[in-house]
Design a protein around this motif. Sequence first.
Motif, PDB file in Angstrom:
ATOM      1  N   THR A 121     -14.778  25.170 -12.986  1.00 45.12           N
ATOM      2  CA  THR A 121     -15.649  26.342 -12.979  1.00 45.12           C
ATOM      3  C   THR A 121     -16.055  26.671 -14.421  1.00 45.12           C
ATOM      4  O   THR A 121     -15.528  26.097 -15.367  1.00 45.12           O
ATOM      5  CB  THR A 121     -14.922  27.533 -12.329  1.00 45.12           C
ATOM      6  OG1 THR A 121     -13.589  27.625 -12.867  1.00 45.12           O
ATOM      7  CG2 THR A 121     -14.813  27.349 -10.827  1.00 45.12           C
ATOM      8  N   GLU A 122     -16.986  27.595 -14.556  1.00 50.32           N
ATOM      9  CA  GLU A 122     -17.571  27.877 -15.877  1.00 50.32           C
ATOM     10  C   GLU A 122     -16.536  28.217 -16.946  1.00 50.32           C
ATOM     11  O   GLU A 122     -16.684  27.840 -18.102  1.00 50.32           O
ATOM     12  CB  GLU A 122     -18.583  29.033 -15.779  1.00 50.32           C
ATOM     13  CG  GLU A 122     -19.857  28.694 -15.028  1.00 50.32           C
ATOM     14  CD  GLU A 122     -19.813  29.141 -13.576  1.00 50.32           C
ATOM     15  OE1 GLU A 122     -18.695  29.285 -13.020  1.00 50.32           O
ATOM     16  OE2 GLU A 122     -20.897  29.343 -12.984  1.00 50.32           O
ATOM     17  N   LEU A 126     -19.356  20.650 -12.229  1.00 50.23           N
ATOM     18  CA  LEU A 126     -19.249  22.104 -12.336  1.00 50.23           C
ATOM     19  C   LEU A 126     -19.500  22.747 -10.980  1.00 50.23           C
ATOM     20  O   LEU A 126     -20.486  22.436 -10.307  1.00 50.23           O
ATOM     21  CB  LEU A 126     -20.277  22.629 -13.344  1.00 50.23           C
ATOM     22  CG  LEU A 126     -20.378  24.156 -13.465  1.00 50.23           C
ATOM     23  CD1 LEU A 126     -19.106  24.741 -14.059  1.00 50.23           C
ATOM     24  CD2 LEU A 126     -21.594  24.538 -14.303  1.00 50.23           C
ATOM     25  N   TYR A 127     -18.578  23.645 -10.578  1.00 48.99           N
ATOM     26  CA  TYR A 127     -18.837  24.485  -9.410  1.00 48.99           C
ATOM     27  C   TYR A 127     -19.432  25.797  -9.922  1.00 48.99           C
ATOM     28  O   TYR A 127     -18.789  26.521 -10.696  1.00 48.99           O
ATOM     29  CB  TYR A 127     -17.562  24.765  -8.627  1.00 48.99           C
ATOM     30  CG  TYR A 127     -17.790  25.756  -7.494  1.00 48.99           C
ATOM     31  CD1 TYR A 127     -18.255  25.319  -6.263  1.00 48.99           C
ATOM     32  CD2 TYR A 127     -17.563  27.113  -7.674  1.00 48.99           C
ATOM     33  CE1 TYR A 127     -18.497  26.221  -5.233  1.00 48.99           C
ATOM     34  CE2 TYR A 127     -17.793  28.024  -6.651  1.00 48.99           C
ATOM     35  CZ  TYR A 127     -18.261  27.570  -5.436  1.00 48.99           C
ATOM     36  OH  TYR A 127     -18.493  28.458  -4.417  1.00 48.99           O
ATOM     37  N   SER A 128     -20.651  26.091  -9.509  1.00 47.79           N
ATOM     38  CA  SER A 128     -21.334  27.294  -9.969  1.00 47.79           C
ATOM     39  C   SER A 128     -20.967  28.492  -9.095  1.00 47.79           C
ATOM     40  O   SER A 128     -21.149  28.450  -7.874  1.00 47.79           O
ATOM     41  CB  SER A 128     -22.853  27.085  -9.937  1.00 47.79           C
ATOM     42  OG  SER A 128     -23.523  28.303 -10.184  1.00 47.79           O
ATOM     43  N   THR A 129     -20.459  29.540  -9.715  1.00 49.37           N
ATOM     44  CA  THR A 129     -20.137  30.747  -8.961  1.00 49.37           C
ATOM     45  C   THR A 129     -21.396  31.489  -8.527  1.00 49.37           C
ATOM     46  O   THR A 129     -21.345  32.328  -7.633  1.00 49.37           O
ATOM     47  CB  THR A 129     -19.255  31.686  -9.813  1.00 49.37           C
ATOM     48  OG1 THR A 129     -19.917  31.950 -11.053  1.00 49.37           O
ATOM     49  CG2 THR A 129     -17.900  31.065 -10.079  1.00 49.37           C
ATOM     50  N   LYS A 130     -22.525  31.165  -9.149  1.00 49.70           N
ATOM     51  CA  LYS A 130     -23.783  31.827  -8.788  1.00 49.70           C
ATOM     52  C   LYS A 130     -24.429  31.179  -7.570  1.00 49.70           C
ATOM     53  O   LYS A 130     -24.860  31.853  -6.631  1.00 49.70           O
ATOM     54  CB  LYS A 130     -24.744  31.795  -9.969  1.00 49.70           C
ATOM     55  CG  LYS A 130     -24.283  32.625 -11.164  1.00 49.70           C
ATOM     56  CD  LYS A 130     -25.285  32.546 -12.304  1.00 49.70           C
ATOM     57  CE  LYS A 130     -24.824  33.378 -13.495  1.00 49.70           C
ATOM     58  NZ  LYS A 130     -25.777  33.303 -14.636  1.00 49.70           N
ATOM     59  N   THR A 131     -24.505  29.838  -7.588  1.00 46.04           N
ATOM     60  CA  THR A 131     -25.191  29.139  -6.502  1.00 46.04           C
ATOM     61  C   THR A 131     -24.251  28.683  -5.400  1.00 46.04           C
ATOM     62  O   THR A 131     -24.689  28.278  -4.334  1.00 46.04           O
ATOM     63  CB  THR A 131     -25.937  27.914  -7.045  1.00 46.04           C
ATOM     64  OG1 THR A 131     -24.984  26.964  -7.545  1.00 46.04           O
ATOM     65  CG2 THR A 131     -26.898  28.302  -8.155  1.00 46.04           C
ATOM     66  N   LYS A 132     -22.932  28.707  -5.677  1.00 44.98           N
ATOM     67  CA  LYS A 132     -21.907  28.210  -4.741  1.00 44.98           C
ATOM     68  C   LYS A 132     -22.086  26.712  -4.464  1.00 44.98           C
ATOM     69  O   LYS A 132     -21.728  26.224  -3.391  1.00 44.98           O
ATOM     70  CB  LYS A 132     -21.939  28.984  -3.415  1.00 44.98           C
ATOM     71  CG  LYS A 132     -21.971  30.496  -3.565  1.00 44.98           C
ATOM     72  CD  LYS A 132     -20.730  31.020  -4.232  1.00 44.98           C
ATOM     73  CE  LYS A 132     -20.695  32.540  -4.257  1.00 44.98           C
ATOM     74  NZ  LYS A 132     -21.729  33.169  -5.071  1.00 44.98           N
ATOM     75  N   VAL A 152     -22.520  20.809  -9.397  1.00 43.05           N
ATOM     76  CA  VAL A 152     -23.512  20.125 -10.221  1.00 43.05           C
ATOM     77  C   VAL A 152     -22.786  19.072 -11.055  1.00 43.05           C
ATOM     78  O   VAL A 152     -21.792  19.378 -11.718  1.00 43.05           O
ATOM     79  CB  VAL A 152     -24.234  21.111 -11.172  1.00 43.05           C
ATOM     80  CG1 VAL A 152     -25.236  20.361 -12.049  1.00 43.05           C
ATOM     81  CG2 VAL A 152     -24.917  22.211 -10.383  1.00 43.05           C
ATOM     82  N   LYS A 160     -22.332  17.345 -14.118  1.00 46.00           N
ATOM     83  CA  LYS A 160     -22.722  17.493 -15.516  1.00 46.00           C
ATOM     84  C   LYS A 160     -22.646  16.166 -16.257  1.00 46.00           C
ATOM     85  O   LYS A 160     -23.404  15.920 -17.195  1.00 46.00           O
ATOM     86  CB  LYS A 160     -21.809  18.511 -16.216  1.00 46.00           C
ATOM     87  CG  LYS A 160     -21.733  19.861 -15.531  1.00 46.00           C
ATOM     88  CD  LYS A 160     -23.064  20.589 -15.579  1.00 46.00           C
ATOM     89  CE  LYS A 160     -23.362  21.157 -16.944  1.00 46.00           C
ATOM     90  NZ  LYS A 160     -24.588  21.986 -16.943  1.00 46.00           N
TER      91      LYS A 160
END
Length: 204
Positions: free
Chosen positions: A90-91, A108-114, A117, A119
């Motif tokens: 996570t970020e 990366l697991y985005s907490t915004k988009t769930k 990605v 990288k």
Amino acid sequence: MVLDKTILQPNENIVKAALINNYARTNRKPFVVCNELTISDEYKIVDLVFCKDRLSYAYEIKAWNDDMRRLSAQLNIYCKLFDFIYVVTTENHLNQLQSIPDFIGIVLYSTKTKKVVYKRRAKKNHLIDKQELLRSVPILYIRNNSPYPKYTRSDNKLFSLTQAHKLFIDHISSKCRWTSNDLKTILHYEDILMNTDYISLDYR
């Protein structure tokens, strides 16, 4: 209003579900998924392993509240076994991954988009060790699936690296939790919880 902390700080099972769903959506060829797979005689546990086209893809997940201190030791073992290796995070942990070897991929697991990605894509690992492969396969499995029904650990010299790799892939594939055919519908983190029982191996 109090927000759900699992949304702000995703746990391992939420990240796993997103990763598996992404893999199922982006891969057309058949594959299997192993969840919480015990490997090596050091009893390390890999969060997720995908097997596809006779190759293995190991994913170590470091979610929001996970401790990063064991990562280096975990990766050292994975490098002896798996064809491609990824760290999923996570970020808040992303900057701590700058020092890992450049052939190890970063997701990366985005907490915004769930969503996940990629990288950095993993490169083929050339550090696989024959002895470690064989130590990660139970003796009975080797005896039943090789020309050596009386095999013992002292007989590892009988196998080439290619043969040991095949035994390892076949064995972990037989321990899968899901196949690509099982993943036609979206997994939720509750599905991960119901399918997380540790795979213990007999290494004697």
